[in-house]
Design an enzyme around this catalytic site. Sequence first.
Site, PDB file in Angstrom:
ATOM      1  N   GLU A  40       0.870  -1.160   0.000  1.00  0.00           N
ATOM      2  CA  GLU A  40       0.000   0.000   0.000  1.00  0.00           C
ATOM      3  C   GLU A  40       0.918   1.224   0.000  1.00  0.00           C
ATOM      4  OE1 GLU A  40      -2.751   0.142   3.281  1.00  0.00           O
ATOM      5  OE2 GLU A  40      -3.537   2.072   2.622  1.00  0.00           O
ATOM      6  N   ARG A  98       4.615 -12.867   9.892  1.00  0.00           N
ATOM      7  CA  ARG A  98       5.298 -11.617   9.560  1.00  0.00           C
ATOM      8  C   ARG A  98       6.607 -11.528  10.327  1.00  0.00           C
ATOM      9  NH1 ARG A  98       1.746  -7.599   9.050  1.00  0.00           N
ATOM     10  NH2 ARG A  98       3.039  -5.801   9.383  1.00  0.00           N
ATOM     11  N   LYS A 116       4.234   0.996   9.460  1.00  0.00           N
ATOM     12  CA  LYS A 116       4.464   2.221   8.707  1.00  0.00           C
ATOM     13  C   LYS A 116       3.916   3.423   9.466  1.00  0.00           C
ATOM     14  CE  LYS A 116       2.945   0.276   4.923  1.00  0.00           C
ATOM     15  NZ  LYS A 116       2.490  -0.024   3.570  1.00  0.00           N
TER      16      LYS A 116
HETATM   17  P1  ATP Z   1       2.600  -2.082   8.008  1.00  0.00           P
HETATM   18  O1  ATP Z   1       1.673  -2.623   9.033  1.00  0.00           O
HETATM   19  O2  ATP Z   1       4.031  -2.114   8.409  1.00  0.00           O
HETATM   20  O3  ATP Z   1       2.186  -0.773   7.494  1.00  0.00           O
HETATM   21  P2  ATP Z   1       1.360  -3.481   5.905  1.00  0.00           P
HETATM   22  O4  ATP Z   1       1.135  -4.928   5.975  1.00  0.00           O
HETATM   23  O5  ATP Z   1       0.198  -2.580   6.118  1.00  0.00           O
HETATM   24  O6  ATP Z   1       2.568  -3.120   6.830  1.00  0.00           O
HETATM   25  P3  ATP Z   1       1.538  -3.357   3.082  1.00  0.00           P
HETATM   26  O7  ATP Z   1       2.065  -2.260   2.249  1.00  0.00           O
HETATM   27  O8  ATP Z   1       0.093  -3.620   3.070  1.00  0.00           O
HETATM   28  O9  ATP Z   1       2.034  -3.072   4.565  1.00  0.00           O
HETATM   29  O10 ATP Z   1       2.342  -4.687   2.824  1.00  0.00           O
HETATM   30  C1  ATP Z   1       2.770  -5.155   1.579  1.00  0.00           C
HETATM   31  C2  ATP Z   1       3.125  -6.594   1.729  1.00  0.00           C
HETATM   32  O11 ATP Z   1       4.203  -6.734   2.637  1.00  0.00           O
HETATM   33  C3  ATP Z   1       1.974  -7.395   2.256  1.00  0.00           C
HETATM   34  O12 ATP Z   1       1.871  -8.582   1.528  1.00  0.00           O
HETATM   35  C4  ATP Z   1       2.357  -7.660   3.680  1.00  0.00           C
HETATM   36  O13 ATP Z   1       1.830  -8.853   4.126  1.00  0.00           O
HETATM   37  C5  ATP Z   1       3.884  -7.696   3.611  1.00  0.00           C
HETATM   38  N1  ATP Z   1       4.451  -7.321   4.893  1.00  0.00           N
HETATM   39  C6  ATP Z   1       4.253  -6.190   5.582  1.00  0.00           C
HETATM   40  N2  ATP Z   1       4.885  -6.206   6.751  1.00  0.00           N
HETATM   41  C7  ATP Z   1       5.539  -7.390   6.818  1.00  0.00           C
HETATM   42  C8  ATP Z   1       6.380  -8.023   7.789  1.00  0.00           C
HETATM   43  N3  ATP Z   1       6.680  -7.432   8.931  1.00  0.00           N
HETATM   44  N4  ATP Z   1       6.848  -9.251   7.498  1.00  0.00           N
HETATM   45  C9  ATP Z   1       6.554  -9.843   6.350  1.00  0.00           C
HETATM   46  N5  ATP Z   1       5.777  -9.323   5.398  1.00  0.00           N
HETATM   47  C10 ATP Z   1       5.266  -8.114   5.622  1.00  0.00           C
HETATM   48 MG    MG Z   2      -1.525  -2.914   4.790  1.00  0.00          MG
END
Ligand code: ATP
Ligand code: MG
Length: 580
Positions: free
Chosen positions: A51, A275, A285
């Site tokens: 995102e 994760r 983020k």
């Molecule tokens: P955050 O909570 O840090 O903002 P998010 O999951 O909202 O992370 P996205 O941009 O939606 O961030 O994530 C893109 C991809 O990266 C998704 O497939 C998500 O599952 C993966 N991802 C995000 N954080 C992690 C993590 N800590 N470990 C492994 N994969 C991750």
């Molecule tokens: Mg997300």
Amino acid sequence: MITFVRKLFRHMNEEATKTTSERTLNFLEEIIRDDLAQGKYDSIVTRFPPEPNGYLHIGHAKSICLNFGLAQRFGGKTNLRFDDTNPTKEETEYVDSIKEDIHWLGFRWAGEFYASDYFEQLYLWAHELIAKGLAYVDDQTQEEIRMGRGTVTSPGTESPYRNRSIEENTDLFTRMKNGEFPDGSRVLRAKIDMAHPNMLMRDPLMYRIIHTDHHRTGNTWCIYPMYDYAHGQCDSIEKITHSICTLEFDVHRPLYDWFIDKLGIFPSHQYEFARLNITHTVMSKRKLLELVKAGLVKGWDDPRMPTICGLRRRGFTPSSIRLFAEKVGVAKRDNVIDISLMEWCIREESNKNAPRYMAVLDPVKLVITNYPPEQVEYMKAPLNPEDPDAGNRDVPFTREIFIERNDFMEDPPKKFFRLRPGGEVRLKYGYIIRCENIIKDENGKITELQCTYDPESRPGSGTWRSVKGTIHWLSAAHAVKSEIRLFERLFTEPYMGNIPENKDYKDYLNPESLQIVQGLTDRDAAAVAGKAIPGKDDTRTRIQFERLGYFVPDYDTTKEKPVFNRICTLKDSFAKTMKA
Ligand code: ATP
Ligand code: MG
């Protein structure tokens, strides 16, 4: 937890010598291998779906390495898809940084897509579900909808609007799209089961009204699809075979399948893995953005940040991050990885590649009284003892040198093997010196150490004599004033996921996470830094300052002044952490 980490560390050391093809398959690789063997797919397609609401962090790097790595391993391909369904939080700046980070990590995507590319298709499919009696427009307030959902132990109640006619739903949904209604006045919901044991299946929201310009579609839309309605369909449009996401989405999987099933479209499948969590840092983020906005760090690429651009600035290489992702493996259960594993990865690599130089962080002048004032001798030093082909360099030696202030002690304890009054020590690659006299200022601070050298003790001169301590040094006439930035953990608490509820994560910021030192470095190292184009190239040379660690020139380096970041120390702090 500690035992787990310790085991992991041991395991990692054992695994370190194995290549990718030798190690056992992880569960995702097994699934893919079986799917291909059974002819379920001709080839696999994965995607990385960020995102664009912030910069990528090391958790994303794990996901990137996994998605791209699986496709590489099984001869498939990987799409980059921006999950830009929420117009209020997304920005083009983030899109650009995400692309740059993935590129830098060494991966090339097959197609670059945006969930917003599919808004029209998603909208048409929503009408299709309405026409099948599987979706309805709900006029309840957000609060009423929330209340109506019930609890884990009690079923929800059906909305009074649930049984609207298909015609009315079609009309209302069209008018929602046409902008006739204000934000929050209506939503489109899937008609599933208000008593479903999985709360997410209790008539989940598909669309909400948001009159906000979108970074790509501008004001074309004022209704935006929810993640659950968009994600699976986007996967399906791109014929993603294995849609890999983090564990918390496992409860979403039935919904993911439900939409695909009801629409009868390409059956993408979702798989979940744990994760990545790392000690002494936060990875959301939202929190990282907060640190940046509050000025608690110096931007997204502050070398203490767990962001990819931060790690990059700090001096991590793409290969060290890929190695880290590999070592972490793919788990089905949440865990926390010790941050020193990351350092281990860059240390291993740097040990093989980094040329060795000397630097003095806290200099004290040392005069060798029996050495001729104008003389310069060149001592031979291997550029990298781990690499015989690296050759040697000349280290200038003169009467006045600098040593590290803490390599001298006036009244040392027994086990102190460095310089002491009347004691001997070897200057690395150079002579043995003896401390004869100490000069102090009026405050008692040592301003100069006066020593004599043993002319017979030059390495390679035939008569080798060993003394207990060896210290690093720099010829005063040849040393270059440099700024050196030393980093510590950003947070004092290892398990930031477990902090007490009445505390804020910011309460645990380490006040000593950044130390800026005005020191001296070898002119050759400074020349290496001078070659670094201030900016984001990663052709910067990683170097070792003997006894101090691995360093890289920072982007702030100027012609006048080198700036070095310490990537990591030479020794692993892990063992220490474990004992504490
Ligand atoms: P955050 O909570 O840090 O903002 P998010 O999951 O909202 O992370 P996205 O941009 O939606 O961030 O994530 C893109 C991809 O990266 C998704 O497939 C998500 O599952 C993966 N991802 C995000 N954080 C992690 C993590 N800590 N470990 C492994 N994969 C991750
Ligand atoms: Mg997300």
